[in-house]
Structure formats: structure tokens, C-alpha cells
Design a protein around this motif. Sequence first.
Motif, PDB file in Angstrom:
ATOM      1  N   ASP A 217      32.783  12.719  38.097  1.00  0.00           N
ATOM      2  CA  ASP A 217      31.794  13.331  38.491  1.00  0.00           C
ATOM      3  C   ASP A 217      31.477  14.694  37.911  1.00  0.00           C
ATOM      4  O   ASP A 217      32.387  15.332  37.727  1.00  0.00           O
ATOM      5  CB  ASP A 217      31.591  13.286  40.073  1.00  0.00           C
ATOM      6  CG  ASP A 217      30.379  13.235  40.398  1.00  0.00           C
ATOM      7  OD1 ASP A 217      29.394  14.092  39.832  1.00  0.00           O
ATOM      8  OD2 ASP A 217      29.988  13.050  41.870  1.00  0.00           O
ATOM      9  N   TYR A 218      30.364  15.021  37.391  1.00  0.00           N
ATOM     10  CA  TYR A 218      29.986  16.248  36.812  1.00  0.00           C
ATOM     11  C   TYR A 218      28.855  17.014  37.553  1.00  0.00           C
ATOM     12  O   TYR A 218      28.481  17.852  37.233  1.00  0.00           O
ATOM     13  CB  TYR A 218      29.802  16.271  35.391  1.00  0.00           C
ATOM     14  CG  TYR A 218      30.929  15.848  34.434  1.00  0.00           C
ATOM     15  CD1 TYR A 218      31.617  17.006  33.828  1.00  0.00           C
ATOM     16  CD2 TYR A 218      31.176  14.665  34.060  1.00  0.00           C
ATOM     17  CE1 TYR A 218      32.793  16.720  32.947  1.00  0.00           C
ATOM     18  CE2 TYR A 218      32.334  14.432  33.189  1.00  0.00           C
ATOM     19  CZ  TYR A 218      32.981  15.464  32.604  1.00  0.00           C
ATOM     20  OH  TYR A 218      33.911  15.288  32.010  1.00  0.00           O
ATOM     21  N   ARG A 219      28.459  16.433  38.615  1.00  0.00           N
ATOM     22  CA  ARG A 219      27.305  16.933  39.338  1.00  0.00           C
ATOM     23  C   ARG A 219      27.561  18.580  39.808  1.00  0.00           C
ATOM     24  O   ARG A 219      26.678  19.155  39.768  1.00  0.00           O
ATOM     25  CB  ARG A 219      26.910  16.019  40.597  1.00  0.00           C
ATOM     26  CG  ARG A 219      26.211  14.855  40.089  1.00  0.00           C
ATOM     27  CD  ARG A 219      26.167  13.884  41.413  1.00  0.00           C
ATOM     28  NE  ARG A 219      27.459  13.508  41.956  1.00  0.00           N
ATOM     29  CZ  ARG A 219      27.424  12.577  42.960  1.00  0.00           C
ATOM     30  NH1 ARG A 219      26.482  12.219  43.728  1.00  0.00           N
ATOM     31  NH2 ARG A 219      28.635  12.303  43.268  1.00  0.00           N
ATOM     32  N   GLN A 220      28.858  18.894  40.210  1.00  0.00           N
ATOM     33  CA  GLN A 220      29.160  20.191  40.695  1.00  0.00           C
ATOM     34  C   GLN A 220      29.099  21.014  39.478  1.00  0.00           C
ATOM     35  O   GLN A 220      29.370  22.288  39.871  1.00  0.00           O
ATOM     36  CB  GLN A 220      30.459  20.254  41.475  1.00  0.00           C
ATOM     37  CG  GLN A 220      31.686  20.103  40.649  1.00  0.00           C
ATOM     38  CD  GLN A 220      32.118  18.562  40.378  1.00  0.00           C
ATOM     39  OE1 GLN A 220      31.090  17.781  40.183  1.00  0.00           O
ATOM     40  NE2 GLN A 220      33.292  18.277  40.371  1.00  0.00           N
ATOM     41  N   TYR A 221      28.814  20.919  38.384  1.00  0.00           N
ATOM     42  CA  TYR A 221      28.938  21.751  37.202  1.00  0.00           C
ATOM     43  C   TYR A 221      27.536  21.538  36.278  1.00  0.00           C
ATOM     44  O   TYR A 221      27.564  22.160  35.385  1.00  0.00           O
ATOM     45  CB  TYR A 221      30.062  21.276  36.068  1.00  0.00           C
ATOM     46  CG  TYR A 221      31.344  21.117  36.957  1.00  0.00           C
ATOM     47  CD1 TYR A 221      32.179  22.093  37.572  1.00  0.00           C
ATOM     48  CD2 TYR A 221      32.163  19.771  36.594  1.00  0.00           C
ATOM     49  CE1 TYR A 221      33.396  21.622  38.165  1.00  0.00           C
ATOM     50  CE2 TYR A 221      33.168  19.479  37.064  1.00  0.00           C
ATOM     51  CZ  TYR A 221      33.969  20.526  37.943  1.00  0.00           C
ATOM     52  OH  TYR A 221      35.223  20.319  38.490  1.00  0.00           O
ATOM     53  N   ILE A 222      26.620  20.869  36.924  1.00  0.00           N
ATOM     54  CA  ILE A 222      25.429  20.670  36.104  1.00  0.00           C
ATOM     55  C   ILE A 222      24.733  21.573  35.754  1.00  0.00           C
ATOM     56  O   ILE A 222      23.768  21.696  34.707  1.00  0.00           O
ATOM     57  CB  ILE A 222      24.546  19.126  36.761  1.00  0.00           C
ATOM     58  CG1 ILE A 222      23.765  18.565  35.833  1.00  0.00           C
ATOM     59  CG2 ILE A 222      23.838  19.824  38.123  1.00  0.00           C
ATOM     60  CD1 ILE A 222      23.067  17.375  36.007  1.00  0.00           C
ATOM     61  N   ASP A 223      24.651  22.743  36.697  1.00  0.00           N
ATOM     62  CA  ASP A 223      23.930  23.983  36.303  1.00  0.00           C
ATOM     63  C   ASP A 223      24.616  25.201  35.820  1.00  0.00           C
ATOM     64  O   ASP A 223      24.268  26.204  35.916  1.00  0.00           O
ATOM     65  CB  ASP A 223      23.272  24.303  37.705  1.00  0.00           C
ATOM     66  CG  ASP A 223      24.313  24.763  38.939  1.00  0.00           C
ATOM     67  OD1 ASP A 223      25.434  24.285  38.630  1.00  0.00           O
ATOM     68  OD2 ASP A 223      24.266  25.384  39.808  1.00  0.00           O
TER      69      ASP A 223
END
Length: 240
Positions: A217-223
Amino acid sequence: MRRRDALRSMGALFAAAGLSKVGAVELRSVPHETALSKEMLPSPVMSGGQGNVFKGQARATLTAVFDRLIPHDELGASASEAGCVDFLDAQMNGPYGESKDLYLDRPLRADESELMGLTISLRTRRDYMLAGLEFLDSHARKQHSRAFAELAGEQMDTILVAMEEGHLDWEGAGSGSRLFEFLLMSVREGYFADPLYGGNRNMVGWKLVGFPGARYDYRQYIDRRGQNLGLEPISLIPVN
């Protein structure tokens, strides 16, 4: 040949500018319902190859070629140290090496290959690679009375450059440059593929270009575009 030249085009695909480090919190678990059963877990290619397609002199020649294309230097491990020979050995031992994706029978009409503008080969990739390595070794023995793997680095480079530039054809016009391109493509794939497939040992290729690997999962790094997250790469190899 320099490592920077060999890896330049591949590294450009992965590298990102590091602007600042952040203390990223990694996700270390996955939903239970998505977990794989033990029977479905993949088996990594181990050191020494999968089927030992490349043995004896063929393996020595391939190792020498790969280590000229990606040598050991201040940037990191050589191709053979990174497992690229084992990677290609495993590839050639499976459907890819057997050319299961290609049509290997003769054309129905003798002139069909010319009409289609195609060069039809009746050999598998495995046989093509073994024949190409045998040619390299034979050429080295004719030129220098020594096996290719026993030549000095500069002598190896001279032969490889002649192949790359189309001055050393072995089975028709353009065959030398096509063999060189296939070898270069293969060593790049081995250096940057998931370690599951035998190459990129200890993820040296990914660490070289800053690729974080097969993360869930990369959602926590997307920004956080352009930031160096300081993430250690993760392989597809199962961890108990």
C-alpha cells in the motif's frame, strides 16, 4: 563499457529526486481475507540457477559478458554478484526459454517470410543463447587463442563493441547486434527484477536507483511526491 552507461535508461525510470526525509510509518499487515495459502506462495530462484541451462564454458562466457556490461565498482555489485546469471538461467529453463510465445514452425509457403517482412527462426531462445555464447567463445579463441572468459577486460570490450556496432555477425546480417541487444536486455532485467526471480540479489539494483519494491500500500505516501521516504525495498519473496 561503464555501469552508468548500461543502467542509465533503466535507472531513469525509477529514480526520483530526494528533497527531504520524512519519518514514514509503514503498513506491515494486510487484510486477512487477502492472505495467500502456503500452497500458493511462489518459490524463489536460488543461487546457482533453476535448471542449470548454462553450464561449464557457457556459464563462464555469460558471466564474463554480464560483468563487462555491469561491472563491480563504487556504485555496487557486478551483474554476476547480483545474480543476473541465475536469473537468466531460470528464465531459459522455463516457457520463455522454450519460446512458447513464438511460432517456431516453417512457413506454409517458402516465400511467406519475405512477404511478411519477418525473419523466422526455428530455434528457441534457449538454443539461441547457447549458440550465441558458443560463437563468442569460438571467436575469442580464433582471435586470441583463449576462451572469452579468460581474456583481459579490454579484449572483451573490443569484441562486445564490435558486436554492438554490427561488425561481428555470426548468422546473417545484423545477428551480432541483435545478440548484443538481447544480452544487454537480459542483464538489465536480471539486475532490476524482483529477487524472487534470482537476480537483484539483496535488492542491490533497487537500492541503487531508490526503488521501494513490492509494497502492499502506498496511500500514506501519495501526497509526498519528490520526497525521500527512506523506505527499504521489499521483495515478493515470502517471509515467514
